[in-house]
Design a protein around this motif. Structure first.
Motif, PDB file in Angstrom:
ATOM      1  N   ASN A  51      70.565 104.481   4.955  1.00 47.63           N
ATOM      2  CA  ASN A  51      70.351 105.674   4.151  1.00 47.63           C
ATOM      3  C   ASN A  51      68.984 106.305   4.432  1.00 47.63           C
ATOM      4  N   ASN A  52      68.989 107.613   4.679  1.00 45.86           N
ATOM      5  CA  ASN A  52      67.773 108.424   4.767  1.00 45.86           C
ATOM      6  C   ASN A  52      66.751 107.900   5.777  1.00 45.86           C
ATOM      7  N   LEU A  53      67.196 107.606   6.992  1.00 46.21           N
ATOM      8  CA  LEU A  53      66.255 107.201   8.039  1.00 46.21           C
ATOM      9  C   LEU A  53      65.625 108.451   8.653  1.00 46.21           C
ATOM     10  N   SER A  54      64.312 108.464   8.750  1.00 46.74           N
ATOM     11  CA  SER A  54      63.592 109.585   9.349  1.00 46.74           C
ATOM     12  C   SER A  54      62.450 109.036  10.213  1.00 46.74           C
ATOM     13  N   PHE A  55      62.422 109.426  11.474  1.00 47.57           N
ATOM     14  CA  PHE A  55      61.345 108.970  12.357  1.00 47.57           C
ATOM     15  C   PHE A  55      61.288 109.877  13.583  1.00 47.57           C
ATOM     16  N   GLU A  56      60.192 109.767  14.334  1.00 50.20           N
ATOM     17  CA  GLU A  56      60.013 110.489  15.584  1.00 50.20           C
ATOM     18  C   GLU A  56      59.749 109.502  16.717  1.00 50.20           C
ATOM     19  N   LEU A  57      60.207 109.859  17.899  1.00 49.26           N
ATOM     20  CA  LEU A  57      59.980 109.066  19.107  1.00 49.26           C
ATOM     21  C   LEU A  57      59.312 109.967  20.132  1.00 49.26           C
ATOM     22  N   ARG A  58      58.261 109.452  20.778  1.00 48.62           N
ATOM     23  CA  ARG A  58      57.480 110.257  21.708  1.00 48.62           C
ATOM     24  C   ARG A  58      57.652 109.802  23.156  1.00 48.62           C
ATOM     25  N   ARG A  59      57.395 110.704  24.053  1.00 44.06           N
ATOM     26  CA  ARG A  59      57.451 110.407  25.488  1.00 44.06           C
ATOM     27  C   ARG A  59      56.452 109.296  25.813  1.00 44.06           C
ATOM     28  N   GLY A  60      56.888 108.296  26.594  1.00 47.36           N
ATOM     29  CA  GLY A  60      56.013 107.202  26.974  1.00 47.36           C
ATOM     30  C   GLY A  60      55.745 106.206  25.861  1.00 47.36           C
ATOM     31  N   GLU A  61      56.573 106.221  24.812  1.00 47.40           N
ATOM     32  CA  GLU A  61      56.352 105.346  23.660  1.00 47.40           C
ATOM     33  C   GLU A  61      57.452 104.302  23.554  1.00 47.40           C
ATOM     34  N   ILE A  62      57.080 103.109  23.092  1.00 50.08           N
ATOM     35  CA  ILE A  62      58.046 102.084  22.690  1.00 50.08           C
ATOM     36  C   ILE A  62      58.009 102.031  21.168  1.00 50.08           C
TER      37      ILE A  62
ATOM     38  N   ALA B 113      72.584 114.726  26.476  1.00 48.14           N
ATOM     39  CA  ALA B 113      71.258 115.084  25.961  1.00 48.14           C
ATOM     40  C   ALA B 113      70.162 114.192  26.536  1.00 48.14           C
ATOM     41  N   GLY B 114      70.539 113.207  27.363  1.00 42.44           N
ATOM     42  CA  GLY B 114      69.549 112.353  28.004  1.00 42.44           C
ATOM     43  C   GLY B 114      69.276 111.049  27.285  1.00 42.44           C
ATOM     44  N   ILE B 115      70.221 110.591  26.451  1.00 42.36           N
ATOM     45  CA  ILE B 115      70.051 109.338  25.714  1.00 42.36           C
ATOM     46  C   ILE B 115      70.943 108.269  26.333  1.00 42.36           C
ATOM     47  N   ALA B 116      70.396 107.093  26.543  1.00 40.92           N
ATOM     48  CA  ALA B 116      71.143 105.938  27.055  1.00 40.92           C
ATOM     49  C   ALA B 116      71.046 104.804  26.047  1.00 40.92           C
TER      50      ALA B 116
ATOM     51  N   PRO C 190      67.958 108.984  32.306  1.00 35.10           N
ATOM     52  CA  PRO C 190      67.820 109.391  30.906  1.00 35.10           C
ATOM     53  C   PRO C 190      66.366 109.661  30.546  1.00 35.10           C
ATOM     54  N   ARG C 191      66.162 110.341  29.431  1.00 31.78           N
ATOM     55  CA  ARG C 191      64.820 110.550  28.901  1.00 31.78           C
ATOM     56  C   ARG C 191      64.514 109.552  27.797  1.00 31.78           C
ATOM     57  N   ILE C 192      65.574 109.088  27.127  1.00 32.23           N
ATOM     58  CA  ILE C 192      65.445 108.168  25.992  1.00 32.23           C
ATOM     59  C   ILE C 192      66.362 106.982  26.244  1.00 32.23           C
ATOM     60  N   VAL C 193      65.826 105.776  26.101  1.00 38.14           N
ATOM     61  CA  VAL C 193      66.630 104.554  26.286  1.00 38.14           C
ATOM     62  C   VAL C 193      66.544 103.720  25.025  1.00 38.14           C
TER      63      VAL C 193
ATOM     64  N   GLU D 203      57.391  99.397  32.722  1.00 40.26           N
ATOM     65  CA  GLU D 203      57.490 100.357  33.816  1.00 40.26           C
ATOM     66  C   GLU D 203      58.227 101.618  33.376  1.00 40.26           C
ATOM     67  N   MET D 204      59.246 101.450  32.532  1.00 37.06           N
ATOM     68  CA  MET D 204      60.024 102.597  32.068  1.00 37.06           C
ATOM     69  C   MET D 204      59.151 103.584  31.306  1.00 37.06           C
ATOM     70  N   VAL D 205      58.342 103.083  30.360  1.00 37.69           N
ATOM     71  CA  VAL D 205      57.521 104.012  29.573  1.00 37.69           C
ATOM     72  C   VAL D 205      56.366 104.560  30.397  1.00 37.69           C
ATOM     73  N   GLU D 206      55.857 103.796  31.350  1.00 34.15           N
ATOM     74  CA  GLU D 206      54.800 104.309  32.220  1.00 34.15           C
ATOM     75  C   GLU D 206      55.309 105.445  33.102  1.00 34.15           C
ATOM     76  N   GLN D 207      56.634 105.455  33.351  1.00 34.10           N
ATOM     77  CA  GLN D 207      57.243 106.538  34.130  1.00 34.10           C
ATOM     78  C   GLN D 207      57.642 107.722  33.254  1.00 34.10           C
ATOM     79  N   GLY D 208      57.336 107.643  31.954  1.00 33.46           N
ATOM     80  CA  GLY D 208      57.573 108.775  31.074  1.00 33.46           C
ATOM     81  C   GLY D 208      58.801 108.680  30.197  1.00 33.46           C
ATOM     82  N   LEU D 209      59.578 107.598  30.299  1.00 36.66           N
ATOM     83  CA  LEU D 209      60.722 107.451  29.407  1.00 36.66           C
ATOM     84  C   LEU D 209      60.241 107.067  28.008  1.00 36.66           C
ATOM     85  N   ALA D 210      61.069 107.327  27.025  1.00 35.62           N
ATOM     86  CA  ALA D 210      60.812 106.896  25.655  1.00 35.62           C
ATOM     87  C   ALA D 210      61.818 105.801  25.320  1.00 35.62           C
ATOM     88  N   VAL D 211      61.352 104.722  24.699  1.00 33.91           N
ATOM     89  CA  VAL D 211      62.186 103.549  24.472  1.00 33.91           C
ATOM     90  C   VAL D 211      62.219 103.199  22.995  1.00 33.91           C
ATOM     91  N   ILE D 212      63.429 102.988  22.473  1.00 35.89           N
ATOM     92  CA  ILE D 212      63.610 102.378  21.155  1.00 35.89           C
ATOM     93  C   ILE D 212      64.007 100.930  21.393  1.00 35.89           C
TER      94      ILE D 212
END
Length: 514
Positions: free
Chosen positions: A270-281, A328-331, A414-417, A440-449
């Protein structure tokens, strides 16, 4: 402890040119827990198959209670009192729990099954291990964790002399794991010999009396757990010291690539809200049932009852199917790699290309050359250990299977994994390789959850960690503020969790739908 209950002397096993076991000695005493430790591919599974009668011994001897034994099949091994509880459950889903516990050995009254006696005895075993479901429940209605408890109950019901526990806690919650420790100790106190196979060192030191380490099919060390350290076991397993399993994460988070607002589901979260940034885990931590994986499925369009807002790279996403999220670039790398992530009977190459077949085809024709080029590039990039691209996925170790599943999605650029329990069931060396890949993935600019039940993973890898409990987002911690006791307190609801970081919204338990 007296004479050995089970002993192996100079055991060898070959598969063609592969020498899987090389003169292994093993000794297990009654009333003892022996931790069988080793990386994937070290020979543990081959040893278990020998003990359970699935494959024969090529050379050497196997003795039970001092008597040399050979087993023609699994039934003969079970009849001798050797039983195994495996990580991957295999059950009859349309039958009841009791029927699965007593399959092949039903309690009879004359020519008929004695249903009441069988259900009563099955219920007694379930209560012994603290199961919260009935013997008459259909297996198809059980969770994965509950199915593991049925496997354990099946072994207990047969009063085995030797019980092999192969990654038995992989799908259990923290509370169930604590209960499981009690079950193992009870078996030991009853004089049962237990072989305990796990990649989790805290479990080894919690329940084992002795250890045996395998490396490349050879026994390289054994001794009392009381005299061992985690560092010593890791060095024996890997053949080298692993001083720092977690690589330094050099990337700095950039612009927002995913914004989630008020993501909700009638029963799961219920009511999950968050942001994910480029190069972030971004780590997601919580106990089993907290709603983490269900939320990730909603982002991928696999949870149609979910509501809320998703914005990817500034564009609103209405993910009603996985295809929408992929476009949309999500894996998404799922938790159950062998059931949901890969196809074991397909080759490495076909698994890697599976998610992007449209990229390799013209009309109905598939370009073998382009498919092979992608496969070879991914094998090199992820350092996948395979004899060839044509090797079946089932022939790879767990760690390399996981790399293949990740490669399948990275091939889509993808942009987001989203990685859901990416190191579940793999050894410390394979974990280190996966951690390196994430870095290596985030150093290359991917965003990871990163969704994980392994607290050290999220503490060492994640720039931020969101904690969930009972479908709610209850706290958020920056890496510098991520202390184990605070995260566990937030996830379990025990004591008073610290105030979440300012960027994390606060949710009250009353917000969850009943």
């Amino acid at each position: 402890m007296t004479d050995a209950l089970l002993s192996l002397r100079g055991v060898h096993k070959r598969y063609g040119a592969t020498h899987a076991l090389r003169g292994v000695d093993l000794e297990l005493r009654a009333g003892e827990v022996l931790a069988l430790v080793g990386e994937n591919g070290a020979g543990k599974s081959t040893l278990v198959k020998m003990l359970t009668g699935v494959i024969p011994v090529d050379e050497g001897t196997m003795s039970l209670n001092g008597v040399a034994r050979t087993f023609a099949n699994a039934q003969a091994s079970q009849a001798a009192g050797i039983l195994a509880v495996h990580q991957e459950t295999v059950m009859f889903e349309e039958l009841s729990v009791a029927e699965n516990i007593y399959v092949g050995r039903h309690i009879m009254r004359g020519p008929f099954i004695h249903w009441s006696a069988m259900n009563t005895q099955a219920q007694a075993v379930l209560e012994q291990i603290g199961a919260r479901f009935n013997a008459t429940t259909l297996v198809k209605d059980l969770s994965l964790a509950e199915r593991h408890l049925v496997e354990i109950a099946r072994a207990l019901s047969q009063k085995a002399a030797v019980v092999i526990l192969d990654e038995p806690t992989a799908a259990l919650s923290q509370a169930e794991i604590r209960d499981f420790y009690g079950i193992v100790r009870k078996l030991r106190d009853q004089g049962v010999g237990v072989i305990f196979i796990t990649h989790k060192f805290d479990e080894i030191f919690a329940v084992a009396d002795r250890y045996l380490v395998l490396r490349d099919g050879t026994a390289v060390g054994s001794g009392a757990i009381a005299d061992a350290t985690e560092q010593e076991l890791v060095k024996l397993m890997a053949g080298r010291a692993i001083d720092q399993i977690y690589p330094p994460i050099a990337s700095q988070p950039g612009e927002v690539v995913l914004a989630v607002k008020d993501l909700s589901h009638p029963t799961e979260f219920n009511n999950l809200s968050f942001e994910l940034r480029r190069g972030e885990i971004l780590g997601f931590y919580g106990l089993v049932g907290s709603g983490r994986s269900e939320a990730m499925l909603a982002i991928m369009g696999l949870n149609p009852a979910a509501t809320g807002s998703l914005v990817v790279n500034g564009q609103k996403l209405n993910a009603r199917s996985p295809g929408d999220a992929i476009a949309a670039g999500i894996a998404y790398v799922p938790e159950e790699r062998q059931r949901q992530g890969g196809i074991l009977s397909f080759s490495v190459e076909h698994n890697i290309s599976l998610a992007g077949l449209g990229r390799f085809s013209r009309g109905i024709w598939l370009s073998k050359l382009r498919e092979s080029e992608l496969c070879q590039r991914m094998i090199e990039r992820l350092r996948i250990k395979t004899q060839s691209p044509d090797t079946l996925l089932s022939g790879l170790s767990g760690g390399n299977q996981q790399k293949v599943v990740i490669a399948k999605w990275l091939g889509l650029d993808p942009r987001i994994v989203i990685l859901d329990e990416p190191t579940k069931g793999i050894d410390v060396g394979a974990k280190q390789a996966v951690y390196q890949l994430i870095g290596e993935m985030v150093e290359q600019g991917l965003a990871v959850i990163l969704v994980s039940s392994e607290l050290p993973e999220v503490m060492h890898l994640a720039h931020r960690t969101i904690v969930m409990r009972r479908g709610l987002q209850v706290a958020e911690f920056a890496r510098a503020d991520a202390h184990a006791e605070h995260i566990v307190a937030a996830a379990s609801g025990l004591g008073h969790a610290p105030v979440p970081s300012p960027s994390a919204p606060v949710f009250e338990p009353e917000a969850v739908a009943a």
